[in-house]
Design a protein around this motif. Structure first.
Motif, PDB file in Angstrom:
ATOM      1  N   PHE A   1       9.006   6.020   8.068  1.00  0.00           N
ATOM      2  CA  PHE A   1       8.966   4.571   8.216  1.00  0.00           C
ATOM      3  C   PHE A   1       8.731   4.167   9.664  1.00  0.00           C
ATOM      4  O   PHE A   1       7.982   3.245   9.939  1.00  0.00           O
ATOM      5  N   LYS A   2       9.371   4.866  10.609  1.00  0.00           N
ATOM      6  CA  LYS A   2       9.143   4.547  12.020  1.00  0.00           C
ATOM      7  C   LYS A   2       7.676   4.729  12.357  1.00  0.00           C
ATOM      8  O   LYS A   2       7.067   3.900  13.025  1.00  0.00           O
ATOM      9  N   ASP A   3       7.099   5.839  11.900  1.00  0.00           N
ATOM     10  CA  ASP A   3       5.682   6.096  12.150  1.00  0.00           C
ATOM     11  C   ASP A   3       4.808   5.038  11.494  1.00  0.00           C
ATOM     12  O   ASP A   3       3.827   4.582  12.071  1.00  0.00           O
ATOM     13  N   LEU A   4       5.184   4.657  10.271  1.00  0.00           N
ATOM     14  CA  LEU A   4       4.384   3.667   9.553  1.00  0.00           C
ATOM     15  C   LEU A   4       4.430   2.316  10.245  1.00  0.00           C
ATOM     16  O   LEU A   4       3.410   1.664  10.433  1.00  0.00           O
ATOM     17  N   PHE A   5       5.633   1.888  10.621  1.00  0.00           N
ATOM     18  CA  PHE A   5       5.753   0.578  11.243  1.00  0.00           C
ATOM     19  C   PHE A   5       5.180   0.577  12.655  1.00  0.00           C
ATOM     20  O   PHE A   5       4.727  -0.446  13.140  1.00  0.00           O
ATOM     21  N   ALA A   6       5.178   1.735  13.298  1.00  0.00           N
ATOM     22  CA  ALA A   6       4.550   1.832  14.612  1.00  0.00           C
ATOM     23  C   ALA A   6       3.045   1.634  14.483  1.00  0.00           C
ATOM     24  O   ALA A   6       2.386   1.192  15.413  1.00  0.00           O
ATOM     25  N   GLY A   7       2.522   1.941  13.308  1.00  0.00           N
ATOM     26  CA  GLY A   7       1.089   1.796  13.079  1.00  0.00           C
ATOM     27  C   GLY A   7       0.718   0.492  12.406  1.00  0.00           C
ATOM     28  O   GLY A   7      -0.283   0.432  11.699  1.00  0.00           O
ATOM     29  N   LEU A   8       1.498  -0.547  12.605  1.00  0.00           N
ATOM     30  CA  LEU A   8       1.202  -1.827  11.962  1.00  0.00           C
ATOM     31  C   LEU A   8      -0.156  -2.384  12.366  1.00  0.00           C
ATOM     32  O   LEU A   8      -0.744  -3.160  11.629  1.00  0.00           O
ATOM     33  N   ARG A   9      -0.660  -1.961  13.500  1.00  0.00           N
ATOM     34  CA  ARG A   9      -1.987  -2.423  13.893  1.00  0.00           C
ATOM     35  C   ARG A   9      -3.045  -1.932  12.908  1.00  0.00           C
ATOM     36  O   ARG A   9      -4.177  -2.380  12.917  1.00  0.00           O
ATOM     37  N   ASP A  10      -2.641  -0.998  12.050  1.00  0.00           N
ATOM     38  CA  ASP A  10      -3.508  -0.444  11.019  1.00  0.00           C
ATOM     39  C   ASP A  10      -3.727  -1.440   9.875  1.00  0.00           C
ATOM     40  O   ASP A  10      -4.578  -1.246   9.030  1.00  0.00           O
ATOM     41  N   ILE A  11      -2.947  -2.512   9.854  1.00  0.00           N
ATOM     42  CA  ILE A  11      -3.003  -3.461   8.739  1.00  0.00           C
ATOM     43  C   ILE A  11      -4.287  -4.281   8.787  1.00  0.00           C
ATOM     44  O   ILE A  11      -4.641  -4.852   9.801  1.00  0.00           O
ATOM     45  N   VAL A  12      -4.956  -4.309   7.635  1.00  0.00           N
ATOM     46  CA  VAL A  12      -6.170  -5.109   7.480  1.00  0.00           C
ATOM     47  C   VAL A  12      -6.015  -5.884   6.182  1.00  0.00           C
ATOM     48  O   VAL A  12      -5.795  -5.296   5.139  1.00  0.00           O
ATOM     49  N   GLY A  13      -6.107  -7.185   6.260  1.00  0.00           N
ATOM     50  CA  GLY A  13      -5.990  -7.993   5.045  1.00  0.00           C
ATOM     51  C   GLY A  13      -4.632  -7.878   4.389  1.00  0.00           C
ATOM     52  O   GLY A  13      -4.525  -7.959   3.177  1.00  0.00           O
ATOM     53  N   GLY A  14      -3.566  -7.666   5.179  1.00  0.00           N
ATOM     54  CA  GLY A  14      -2.220  -7.592   4.623  1.00  0.00           C
ATOM     55  C   GLY A  14      -1.860  -6.239   4.048  1.00  0.00           C
ATOM     56  O   GLY A  14      -0.820  -6.083   3.442  1.00  0.00           O
ATOM     57  N   ARG A  15      -2.711  -5.234   4.242  1.00  0.00           N
ATOM     58  CA  ARG A  15      -2.438  -3.899   3.707  1.00  0.00           C
ATOM     59  C   ARG A  15      -2.442  -2.885   4.838  1.00  0.00           C
ATOM     60  O   ARG A  15      -3.226  -2.985   5.767  1.00  0.00           O
ATOM     61  N   SER A  16      -1.565  -1.898   4.728  1.00  0.00           N
ATOM     62  CA  SER A  16      -1.506  -0.834   5.718  1.00  0.00           C
ATOM     63  C   SER A  16      -2.027   0.452   5.087  1.00  0.00           C
ATOM     64  O   SER A  16      -1.419   0.995   4.166  1.00  0.00           O
ATOM     65  N   ALA A  17      -3.144   0.939   5.586  1.00  0.00           N
ATOM     66  CA  ALA A  17      -3.732   2.171   5.053  1.00  0.00           C
ATOM     67  C   ALA A  17      -2.785   3.352   5.249  1.00  0.00           C
ATOM     68  O   ALA A  17      -2.666   4.215   4.378  1.00  0.00           O
ATOM     69  N   THR A  18      -2.080   3.390   6.378  1.00  0.00           N
ATOM     70  CA  THR A  18      -1.148   4.487   6.645  1.00  0.00           C
ATOM     71  C   THR A  18      -0.020   4.484   5.622  1.00  0.00           C
ATOM     72  O   THR A  18       0.323   5.520   5.053  1.00  0.00           O
ATOM     73  N   TYR A  19       0.563   3.325   5.383  1.00  0.00           N
ATOM     74  CA  TYR A  19       1.658   3.193   4.426  1.00  0.00           C
ATOM     75  C   TYR A  19       1.187   3.566   3.026  1.00  0.00           C
ATOM     76  O   TYR A  19       1.860   4.302   2.303  1.00  0.00           O
ATOM     77  N   GLU A  20       0.001   3.102   2.649  1.00  0.00           N
ATOM     78  CA  GLU A  20      -0.535   3.412   1.328  1.00  0.00           C
ATOM     79  C   GLU A  20      -0.788   4.909   1.160  1.00  0.00           C
ATOM     80  O   GLU A  20      -0.544   5.464   0.094  1.00  0.00           O
ATOM     81  N   ARG A  21      -1.253   5.568   2.212  1.00  0.00           N
ATOM     82  CA  ARG A  21      -1.469   7.024   2.148  1.00  0.00           C
ATOM     83  C   ARG A  21      -0.151   7.760   1.930  1.00  0.00           C
ATOM     84  O   ARG A  21      -0.081   8.711   1.152  1.00  0.00           O
ATOM     85  N   GLU A  22       0.904   7.329   2.625  1.00  0.00           N
ATOM     86  CA  GLU A  22       2.209   7.972   2.464  1.00  0.00           C
ATOM     87  C   GLU A  22       2.769   7.752   1.062  1.00  0.00           C
ATOM     88  O   GLU A  22       3.334   8.663   0.464  1.00  0.00           O
ATOM     89  N   LEU A  23       2.614   6.548   0.535  1.00  0.00           N
ATOM     90  CA  LEU A  23       3.067   6.278  -0.833  1.00  0.00           C
ATOM     91  C   LEU A  23       2.281   7.122  -1.832  1.00  0.00           C
ATOM     92  O   LEU A  23       2.847   7.665  -2.783  1.00  0.00           O
ATOM     93  N   GLN A  24       0.980   7.242  -1.613  1.00  0.00           N
ATOM     94  CA  GLN A  24       0.152   8.059  -2.498  1.00  0.00           C
ATOM     95  C   GLN A  24       0.593   9.517  -2.447  1.00  0.00           C
ATOM     96  O   GLN A  24       0.706  10.180  -3.478  1.00  0.00           O
ATOM     97  N   ARG A  25       0.873  10.007  -1.249  1.00  0.00           N
ATOM     98  CA  ARG A  25       1.325  11.395  -1.094  1.00  0.00           C
ATOM     99  C   ARG A  25       2.654  11.610  -1.821  1.00  0.00           C
ATOM    100  O   ARG A  25       2.828  12.598  -2.538  1.00  0.00           O
ATOM    101  N   ALA A  26       3.585  10.672  -1.680  1.00  0.00           N
ATOM    102  CA  ALA A  26       4.882  10.783  -2.357  1.00  0.00           C
ATOM    103  C   ALA A  26       4.697  10.746  -3.876  1.00  0.00           C
ATOM    104  O   ALA A  26       5.332  11.519  -4.607  1.00  0.00           O
TER     105      ALA A  26
END
Length: 106
Positions: free
Chosen positions: A32-57
């Motif tokens: 979560f720290k890594d994901l929130f640190a990458g908030l600049r990754d958000i485009v259109g209200g979605r975070s590609a990094t967060y979505e990748r981690e959820l997909q992996r889980a």
């Protein structure tokens, strides 16, 4: 192995119910720290990094589900349900769980 959210598989007959199987994956606080640190990754209200981690889980949970079904001699899992839960002190962990019924198809 067939893994489906439906209670049956069209054109296939269930010949044996092997039991309920489940698989889990937990993402820790560091994720979560890594994901929130990458908030600049958000485009259109979605975070590609967060979505990748959820997909992996989700993939880990489904793989565990499949392995447990195979241990019971099943060749399919029906009625699969995916759940997402926030856990831990300060909600620092996310658990993805998959459960369903292991079956043998004709």
């Amino acid at each position: 192995m067939i893994i489906t959210t439906t209670p049956q598989i069209e054109g296939r007959r269930i010949t044996r119910y092997c039991g309920v199987v489940a698989g889990e994956a937990i993402l820790g606080a560091n994720v979560f720290k890594d994901l929130f640190a990458g908030l600049r990754d958000i485009v259109g209200g979605r975070s590609a990094t967060y979505e990748r981690e959820l997909q992996r889980a989700r993939e880990i949970a489904l793989k565990e589900l499949e392995e447990r079904a195979q241990e019971l001699g099943a060749n399919a899992v029906v009625g699969v349900d995916l759940d997402y839960e926030v856990l831990g002190q300060g909600n620092g962990m996310l658990m993805v769980s998959a459960s369903g019924t292991a079956v043998v198809l004709e």
